[in-house]
Write an enzyme that holds these catalytic residues in place. Structure first.
Site, short mmCIF file in Angstrom:
data_model
loop_
_atom_site.label_atom_id
_atom_site.label_comp_id
_atom_site.label_asym_id
_atom_site.label_seq_id
_atom_site.Cartn_x
_atom_site.Cartn_y
_atom_site.Cartn_z
N GLU A 1 38.84 139.61 101.98
CA GLU A 1 39.20 139.27 100.60
C GLU A 1 38.34 140.02 99.58
O GLU A 1 38.27 139.62 98.42
CB GLU A 1 39.07 137.76 100.38
CG GLU A 1 40.02 136.92 101.20
CD GLU A 1 41.49 137.06 100.79
OE1 GLU A 1 41.80 137.96 99.98
OE2 GLU A 1 42.31 136.29 101.30
N HIS B 1 35.43 131.51 97.26
CA HIS B 1 36.85 131.39 97.65
C HIS B 1 36.94 130.44 98.84
O HIS B 1 36.21 130.62 99.83
CB HIS B 1 37.41 132.76 98.01
CG HIS B 1 38.72 132.69 98.76
ND1 HIS B 1 39.80 131.98 98.29
CD2 HIS B 1 39.10 133.25 99.95
CE1 HIS B 1 40.80 132.10 99.15
NE2 HIS B 1 40.40 132.86 100.16
N HIS C 1 39.62 127.52 101.27
CA HIS C 1 40.95 127.05 101.66
C HIS C 1 40.98 125.53 101.59
O HIS C 1 41.56 124.87 102.45
CB HIS C 1 41.29 127.52 103.07
CG HIS C 1 41.45 129.00 103.19
ND1 HIS C 1 41.72 129.63 104.39
CD2 HIS C 1 41.41 129.99 102.26
CE1 HIS C 1 41.83 130.94 104.20
NE2 HIS C 1 41.63 131.18 102.91
N TYR D 1 39.78 115.55 82.40
CA TYR D 1 39.20 116.44 81.40
C TYR D 1 38.30 117.52 81.98
O TYR D 1 37.98 118.50 81.30
CB TYR D 1 38.42 115.63 80.36
CG TYR D 1 37.19 114.93 80.86
CD1 TYR D 1 35.99 115.61 81.05
CD2 TYR D 1 37.21 113.55 81.12
CE1 TYR D 1 34.85 114.97 81.50
CE2 TYR D 1 36.08 112.90 81.58
CZ TYR D 1 34.90 113.61 81.76
OH TYR D 1 33.79 112.97 82.22
N HIS E 1 47.53 129.21 99.64
CA HIS E 1 46.34 129.92 100.11
C HIS E 1 45.06 129.13 99.89
O HIS E 1 44.36 128.79 100.85
CB HIS E 1 46.27 131.28 99.41
CG HIS E 1 45.21 132.19 99.94
ND1 HIS E 1 45.31 133.57 99.84
CD2 HIS E 1 44.02 131.96 100.55
CE1 HIS E 1 44.25 134.12 100.38
NE2 HIS E 1 43.45 133.16 100.81
N TYR F 1 26.65 120.24 77.95
CA TYR F 1 26.31 119.17 78.88
C TYR F 1 25.04 119.50 79.66
O TYR F 1 24.78 120.65 80.00
CB TYR F 1 27.46 118.95 79.86
CG TYR F 1 27.21 117.86 80.88
CD1 TYR F 1 27.32 116.52 80.54
CD2 TYR F 1 26.86 118.18 82.19
CE1 TYR F 1 27.09 115.52 81.47
CE2 TYR F 1 26.63 117.19 83.13
CZ TYR F 1 26.75 115.86 82.76
OH TYR F 1 26.51 114.88 83.69
#
Length: 243
Positions: free
Chosen positions: A104, A122, A124, A143, A184, A239
């Site tokens: 990837e 990334h 799954h 939110y 994916h 925050y």
């Protein structure tokens, strides 16, 4: 004085260790790269223990200057050591290590070429992947979507590891720091590895929340407006603790 000599000796041993690793990597490795690789391996292992990936699926990368450190293809994360470091430049040419980079890599490089991201995660993740098969945008059920820049889009499906998938992902990421990949998984980025990972975890949680709420027979979950999500996003920018 003895303590000072010990500290100097420890520092020298550490530098020697880094240099030894550098020789095995094939070029001089700066301390920042060694530390980044260690953090990357820890994050990759955490994706497994947190249930965000199975086996060697998913991948993690960190940018150090013009070098992108990335998990190698097909290597179980618990087996990764300093010898397994895998690094490429922004053109995808391998500059560190001998293991083949993740399949990837096009997605990771596309993020670094178009944003100021310092890390990419990334996965799954099961709930997020399930949602990616149902909608073109994650419904505004919470939110925390504001922490990703707004409603989370789903990138159109394309074969894994292709430039087409990377292009679809970039379209979904416009003004966002995370997206779903149809059939994916997920992809998020952040200024730091911790931030990218936290965004991944939040995205998976929001997907699980929507699936849970929408599964109640006869009821539909209340959704926020885009304005409400945007307002929350602005508040989330401030925050946490101020340094």
């Amino acid at each position: 004085m003895a303590e000072e000599r010990r500290e100097q000796g420890d520092a020298r041993d550490h530098r020697d260790g880094v240099q030894h690793v550098a020789e095995r990597w094939g070029r001089h490795a700066v301390l920042e790269e060694a530390r980044a690789w260690e953090a990357l391996v820890t994050a990759a292992r955490r994706t497994v223990t947190d249930g965000l990936v199975v086996g060697t699926s998913g991948n993690v990368s960190v940018r150090v200057g013009d070098t992108v450190l990335v998990t190698p293809s097909g290597v179980p994360y618990e087996r990764l050591t300093p010898d397994d470091v895998t690094g490429v430049d922004l053109a995808g040419r391998q500059v560190l290590g001998t293991l083949r980079p993740t399949s990837e890599l096009p997605m990771h490089l596309a993020v670094y070429r178009t944003t100021d991201a310092g890390a990419v995660v990334h996965t799954h993740a099961v709930h997020a992947t399930a949602v990616s098969t149902l909608v073109t945008e994650l419904p505004r059920v919470h939110y925390m979507a504001g922490a990703l820049g707004g409603p989370v889009r789903v990138a159109a499906y394309a074969t894994y590891g292709t430039e087409e998938l990377a292009e679809n992902m970039l379209r979904a990421l416009v003004d966002r720091s995370g997206c779903l990949l149809q059939n994916h998984g997920t992809l998020t980025h952040g200024a730091t590895l911790d931030q990218a990972y936290d965004r991944t975890a939040q995205l998976e949680w929001m997907c699980r929340l929507w699936l849970t709420a929408s599964s109640v027979p006869g009821l539909n979950p209340a959704l926020l407006t885009e304005e409400q999500v945007a307002e929350a996003g602005e508040r989330l920018r401030g925050y946490g603790q101020r340094e």
